[in-house]
Scaffold this motif. Structure first.
Motif, mmCIF file in Angstrom:
data_model
loop_
_atom_site.group_PDB
_atom_site.id
_atom_site.type_symbol
_atom_site.label_atom_id
_atom_site.label_comp_id
_atom_site.label_asym_id
_atom_site.label_seq_id
_atom_site.Cartn_x
_atom_site.Cartn_y
_atom_site.Cartn_z
ATOM 1 N N MET A 1 0.612 -1.221 0.100
ATOM 2 C CA MET A 1 -0.089 0.004 -0.149
ATOM 3 C C MET A 1 0.829 1.452 0.043
ATOM 4 O O MET A 1 2.019 1.206 0.383
ATOM 5 N N THR A 2 0.343 2.433 -0.447
ATOM 6 C CA THR A 2 1.126 3.507 -0.584
ATOM 7 C C THR A 2 0.336 4.646 0.280
ATOM 8 O O THR A 2 -0.902 4.678 -0.051
ATOM 9 N N GLN A 3 1.067 5.057 1.148
ATOM 10 C CA GLN A 3 0.411 6.135 2.182
ATOM 11 C C GLN A 3 -0.051 7.363 1.202
ATOM 12 O O GLN A 3 0.945 7.895 0.447
ATOM 13 N N LEU A 4 -1.341 7.834 1.610
ATOM 14 C CA LEU A 4 -1.611 9.198 1.007
ATOM 15 C C LEU A 4 -2.164 9.975 1.896
ATOM 16 O O LEU A 4 -3.327 9.846 2.611
ATOM 17 N N ASP A 5 -1.647 10.948 2.297
ATOM 18 C CA ASP A 5 -1.637 12.032 3.560
ATOM 19 C C ASP A 5 -2.453 13.021 2.871
ATOM 20 O O ASP A 5 -1.917 13.884 1.845
ATOM 21 N N ARG A 37 -5.070 8.695 4.840
ATOM 22 C CA ARG A 37 -5.090 9.471 6.250
ATOM 23 C C ARG A 37 -5.313 11.214 6.044
ATOM 24 O O ARG A 37 -4.414 11.632 5.480
ATOM 25 N N TRP A 38 -6.159 11.502 6.802
ATOM 26 C CA TRP A 38 -6.632 12.905 6.839
ATOM 27 C C TRP A 38 -6.087 13.747 8.071
ATOM 28 O O TRP A 38 -5.952 13.274 9.158
ATOM 29 N N LEU A 39 -5.261 14.637 7.578
ATOM 30 C CA LEU A 39 -4.358 15.350 8.487
ATOM 31 C C LEU A 39 -4.830 16.996 8.738
ATOM 32 O O LEU A 39 -5.418 17.559 7.563
ATOM 33 N N PRO A 40 -4.742 17.741 10.049
ATOM 34 C CA PRO A 40 -5.334 18.891 9.989
ATOM 35 C C PRO A 40 -4.433 20.124 9.452
ATOM 36 O O PRO A 40 -3.249 19.952 9.590
ATOM 37 N N ILE A 183 -0.038 14.480 -0.061
ATOM 38 C CA ILE A 183 1.452 14.052 0.231
ATOM 39 C C ILE A 183 1.459 12.480 -0.282
ATOM 40 O O ILE A 183 0.922 11.698 0.467
ATOM 41 N N VAL A 184 2.269 11.971 -1.276
ATOM 42 C CA VAL A 184 1.893 10.663 -1.878
ATOM 43 C C VAL A 184 3.415 10.092 -1.509
ATOM 44 O O VAL A 184 4.451 10.408 -1.594
ATOM 45 N N ALA A 185 3.153 8.831 -0.703
ATOM 46 C CA ALA A 185 4.052 8.071 -0.216
ATOM 47 C C ALA A 185 5.097 8.745 0.718
ATOM 48 O O ALA A 185 6.656 8.687 0.613
ATOM 49 N N ARG A 186 4.824 9.747 1.370
ATOM 50 C CA ARG A 186 5.349 10.679 2.313
ATOM 51 C C ARG A 186 6.446 11.427 1.977
ATOM 52 O O ARG A 186 7.217 11.903 2.472
ATOM 53 N N THR A 187 6.477 11.521 0.276
ATOM 54 C CA THR A 187 7.457 12.185 -0.342
ATOM 55 C C THR A 187 7.072 13.384 -1.276
ATOM 56 O O THR A 187 7.518 14.174 -1.163
ATOM 57 N N HIS A 188 6.029 12.894 -1.949
ATOM 58 C CA HIS A 188 5.783 13.804 -3.183
ATOM 59 C C HIS A 188 4.474 14.624 -2.794
ATOM 60 O O HIS A 188 3.347 14.120 -2.560
ATOM 61 N N ALA A 189 4.688 15.890 -3.032
ATOM 62 C CA ALA A 189 3.313 16.813 -2.651
ATOM 63 C C ALA A 189 2.583 17.185 -3.824
ATOM 64 O O ALA A 189 3.225 17.478 -5.048
ATOM 65 N N VAL A 190 1.416 16.956 -3.949
ATOM 66 C CA VAL A 190 0.534 17.350 -4.980
ATOM 67 C C VAL A 190 -0.560 18.181 -4.545
ATOM 68 O O VAL A 190 -1.518 18.071 -3.577
ATOM 69 N N PRO A 191 -0.291 19.639 -4.766
ATOM 70 C CA PRO A 191 -1.288 20.514 -4.275
ATOM 71 C C PRO A 191 -2.464 21.011 -5.045
ATOM 72 O O PRO A 191 -2.569 20.625 -6.218
#
Length: 219
Positions: A1-5, A37-40, A183-191
Motif C-alpha cells: 500500500m502507498t500512504q496518501l496523507d 489519512r486525513w491531517l489537520p 502527500i504521496v508516499a510521504r514524499t511527493h506533494a500534490v497541491p
C-alpha cells in the motif's frame, strides 16, 4: 500500500472539491494502492471558538462583498462541474474548525476517518450546518458509527486540542500554506484540487512501480 496523507480543512471548499475528484478516480480504480489519512490544516487558526457571522467573515477576508463574490464564483463553478451540492446561502456562520479536526483525529482511531470527513463536508457545504457545534459534531459521529456520548464528553474537554494545533504548525513548517495538499508516499506533494485524470495517472504509475518492484516516485 502507498500512504496518501491529505492536509485539509472541513470548511475549505477547494478541499471538498479536491476530495470529490479523488473519490471519482478511486471509484474508477477500485484496486488503487492508497491508504488514506486525513491531517489537520486550519484555514483560520485564530478564529474564536464560537466562530463568526459568515458574511462578516467573507467581507473581512476578501475586502468587501465584491471581493468575496470574485473569490467564490470560481468555487461555485468548479463545484457544479464536479457535481457537488454547495448551498452557500444556507451557511450562516464560519466556525472554528479545531473541534471538527479533533473529531477527524478520533475517527482515525476507529477506522471511520474518511466517512467523518465526507459527512463534515456534506453537513457544512450542502446542509449549512454549524460544524463548530458540539451537538452537530456528535450527530455526525453517531451517523458514522462512533459513540456520540463519548465524543460529546471529549469535546467538552481540551483532549487533543494541543495536538491539532501542533500538527497544524508542523504542516506550515513543512511549507504547506494552502489546502488541499496531498502527500504521496510521504514524499511527493500534490497541491490543489487536482482533476480525476491526474489521480488516475498517479495510480497507474504506482501500479507500474509495484509490478517492477521499484520505489514509488509518481508525478
Amino acid at each position: 500500500m502507498t500512504q496518501l496523507d491529505i492536509f485539509s480543512d472541513p470548511i475549505c471548499p477547494w478541499c471538498y472539491i479536491g476530495k470529490a475528484h479523488l473519490d471519482r478516480a478511486l471509484a474508477d480504480h477500485p484496486d488503487h494502492p492508497f491508504r488514506i489519512r486525513w491531517l489537520p490544516f486550519m484555514l483560520n487558526p485564530d478564529m474564536p471558538r464560537e466562530g463568526m457571522d459568515r458574511r462578516a467573515y467573507l467581507e473581512q477576508k476578501f475586502g468587501g462583498k465584491q471581493g468575496a463574490l470574485r473569490a467564490y464564483t470560481p468555487i461555485a463553478e468548479a463545484a457544479e462541474a464536479a457535481g457537488l451540492p454547495i448551498n452557500f446561502e444556507a451557511i450562516e456562520r464560519t466556525p472554528s474548525s479545531i473541534d471538527a479536526h479533533r473529531l477527524i483525529h478520533w475517527a482515525e482511531l476507529e477506522g471511520a476517518q474518511t466517512a467523518v470527513v465526507s459527512a463534515l463536508f456534506r453537513a457544512y457545504f450542502a446542509e449549512g450546518r454549524d460544524i463548530g457545534s458540539h451537538d452537530v459534531l456528535a450527530d455526525i459521529a453517531d451517523a458514522c458509527g462512533m459513540d456520540a456520548s463519548v465524543v460529546l464528553r471529549l469535546l467538552a474537554t481540551e483532549e487533543d486540542r494541543r495536538e491539532i494545533v501542533e500538527r497544524d504548525a508542523a504542516a506550515r513548517g513543512m511549507g504547506i500554506n494552502a489546502v488541499p495538499t496531498f502527500i504521496v508516499a510521504r514524499t511527493h506533494a500534490v497541491p490543489g484540487a487536482q482533476p480525476p485524470e491526474l489521480w488516475a495517472k498517479v495510480i497507474e504509475e504506482l501500479r507500474g512501480m509495484d509490478q517492477r518492484g521499484g520505489a514509488a516516485t509518481p508525478v
